[in-house]
Design an enzyme around this catalytic site. Sequence first.
Site, PDB file in Angstrom:
ATOM      1  NE  ARG A  80      -4.029  -1.885   2.264  1.00 28.57           N
ATOM      2  CZ  ARG A  80      -4.694  -2.405   3.295  1.00 28.57           C
ATOM      3  NH1 ARG A  80      -4.283  -2.176   4.525  1.00 28.57           N
ATOM      4  NH2 ARG A  80      -5.764  -3.142   3.106  1.00 28.57           N
TER       5      ARG A  80
ATOM      6  CD  GLN B 216       5.475  -7.033   7.549  1.00 29.26           C
ATOM      7  OE1 GLN B 216       6.000  -7.605   8.480  1.00 29.26           O
ATOM      8  NE2 GLN B 216       4.167  -6.987   7.413  1.00 29.26           N
TER       9      GLN B 216
ATOM     10  CG  ASN C 174       3.717 -10.476   4.500  1.00 30.98           C
ATOM     11  OD1 ASN C 174       3.371  -9.750   5.441  1.00 30.98           O
ATOM     12  ND2 ASN C 174       2.849 -11.075   3.717  1.00 30.98           N
TER      13      ASN C 174
ATOM     14  CG  ASP D 201      -3.846   0.007  10.350  1.00 33.12           C
ATOM     15  OD1 ASP D 201      -2.930  -0.781  10.632  1.00 33.12           O
ATOM     16  OD2 ASP D 201      -5.040  -0.289  10.463  1.00 33.12           O
TER      17      ASP D 201
ATOM     18  CG  ASP E  25      -5.406   0.841   5.484  1.00 29.84           C
ATOM     19  OD1 ASP E  25      -5.037   1.005   6.662  1.00 29.84           O
ATOM     20  OD2 ASP E  25      -6.228  -0.031   5.149  1.00 29.84           O
TER      21      ASP E  25
ATOM     22  CG  ASP F 179      -6.105  -5.593  17.863  1.00 36.21           C
ATOM     23  OD1 ASP F 179      -6.554  -6.735  18.095  1.00 36.21           O
ATOM     24  OD2 ASP F 179      -6.581  -4.855  16.973  1.00 36.21           O
TER      25      ASP F 179
ATOM     26  CG  HIS G 260      -9.040   1.595   9.244  1.00 32.06           C
ATOM     27  ND1 HIS G 260      -9.822   0.558   8.787  1.00 32.06           N
ATOM     28  CD2 HIS G 260      -7.764   1.119   9.275  1.00 32.06           C
ATOM     29  CE1 HIS G 260      -9.047  -0.490   8.548  1.00 32.06           C
ATOM     30  NE2 HIS G 260      -7.802  -0.177   8.829  1.00 32.06           N
TER      31      HIS G 260
END
Length: 646
Positions: free
Chosen positions: A196, A225, A254, A283, A285, A398, A422
């Site tokens: 991304r 990654q 990864n 994150d 994205d 998490d 998000h």
Amino acid sequence: MAGKTAAGQPAPAKAKTNGAQAKEDQTTFAEHVPHGRLTAQRGLYAGPSPIVSKDLYSEVLEGVVNRGRDGVTLEPSARVSGNTYFGRFPASYWQRWTKVRQVRVEAVVSGAGQLAVRASDVEGEPRTIEAREVEGADGAAVAFDVKIDKFYDGGALWLDLETQAGQRLTVERVRWTVEPPEKIRPTAVTICTMNRADDCLKNLQALAGDLQSLDTLDAIYVADQGTDRVDSREGFAQVAADLGDKLKYITQPNLGGAGGFTRGLYEVAGHTETEHANVLFMDDDVLLEPDLVVRMTAFSNMAANPVIVGGQMLNLLHPHQLHVGAEYARLEKLEPGVPVEHSLHTADLLGVDEETGEPNRQEKRLDAGYNGWWSCLIPYEVVKAIGYPMPFFFQWDDAEYSYRARAHGFPTVTLPGAGVWHADFHWKDWDEWHRYFNLRNSIITAALHSDFNLNVVCRTLMAQVVRYLLGMQYGLTHTLIKAVEDFLEGPSILEDGGVAAMQEIRAIRAQYPETKRHDATEVPGIASNDIGIINAAPRPALQRLILVKRVFDRLRGRSRFALGAVPNDEAHWWHVALFDTAVVTDASQEGVRVRKYDRERMFELGKRAMKTLNRLRKEGHAVQAQYKRALPQLTSRENWKRLYRL
């Protein structure tokens, strides 16, 4: 990074880290000497993107108002309220979790008008703390000192502005500040990214474009990654120059989200002179509100005791929606993302509650069970006490970490007003390869942090199996079975960090046609014009009775409809079970999936599921003990060093 110059300022970090391994440089994280008051949050009047409504920052109640990022101008007879998602100062959380008992609201003012600091209580009732008239101001500094004392169960503070006829008022550089601690914690952001590159680059540019958010950061780690690398983008060289030695760009194997985020913890732990350091997960994205960094790091700096500080998630496709105010997990029911009681969830922050008619604001203070890693700050004291995250690859990392931390006395605080946007979760289809990790890791987490009542766990899983089979989701059923089987393999399944499991589950799912997405006009073997929508009946009042009936009908091969299209929001098991072939809209709204009744496959998977769940019932507690024994090794620095191939 965080060494200090003779003047006491943070020393510049050394060169970026590139390549598969992090270079062992001489930079170290160390606490800073504060210079002046600590900014707890900024009063902003516009968002970081045009897609974000300015009403999330301030509300124009009356008149003509010009709102910019760092200031606002009111024409005559206008009113503006800061009683909004980003405009409010979460006083209740500061009173509960910090030693701060007074906050200063500072602003630079020109013109004439009124400034008023107002507050709410746990019921949302407003009150005025202090109001002040200004006349003929020209860049004058105005400040209010406000006690944080009547907010224990809930409530917030905000700044309201008003002009009368003939008055014009400009207010800029609004800051909520507190007396600083003796030392400021060094903080590093870590961004995990996987193919991304454009999204990640945008967030680096957002940080680089907001100097004040950078003031609170010592380093920004990017754990790349992917094969489509961030440093391949044209804008990377410029953002690297803008961020300077604060940027640490790392490429690595990864290892999923868990491996990407943990890399930041790993690097900070290897370069710190103090345990009073922070790592802020983010994150790749998200649409970033850079003030999140200011708010979360300030809160952590002033916390009475080390706590995990979580940011809230707003829905990117609907930027005015709050995903959830705070959440927890029902561990034995393998259910994440449960809203805490009294929590807003999927709430229109610009709207009102349908039942009460009151604005959707989080007045009550909430205790979170855990916080998603779209934005989450972890103090190094936590890492030192409990170790690193589990090598889960993806999903539940998490929640597991927060529940493990709580058992060691480190709660999680989800901080209102610290938000990022998000991608909306309900636009992601449940029937994907990542469901394997969700299931497997939820069982491991339940084994580690609950009583692990196997009757409850097995009933939960069997209920899912039955509904998946009725809904002709055979690949998803196999995904569940594989997750349970791999749990029963014990801790060895985590030895490679999840790489083999990801490849294997994708290969398994490829065997099932209904896991593939098609364009609605190009469904294999079905003419587009033959697919008409058949809507679902209302949710059955007697679900168990209907469940039994649908099971018997499936066993006998009976159906009501040969073919039909089913909208995603109507793809309930009791409806899809009526079809021989159901063309179901994907949650992404980008295509459809074709579910076809397969009696032989249904029996095969049903028998295998029963056998596997019987194994879980018999062997589960013994396997639970294996995971508990393996936990220190799995979460050790040495294990992650091995996984990173360092």
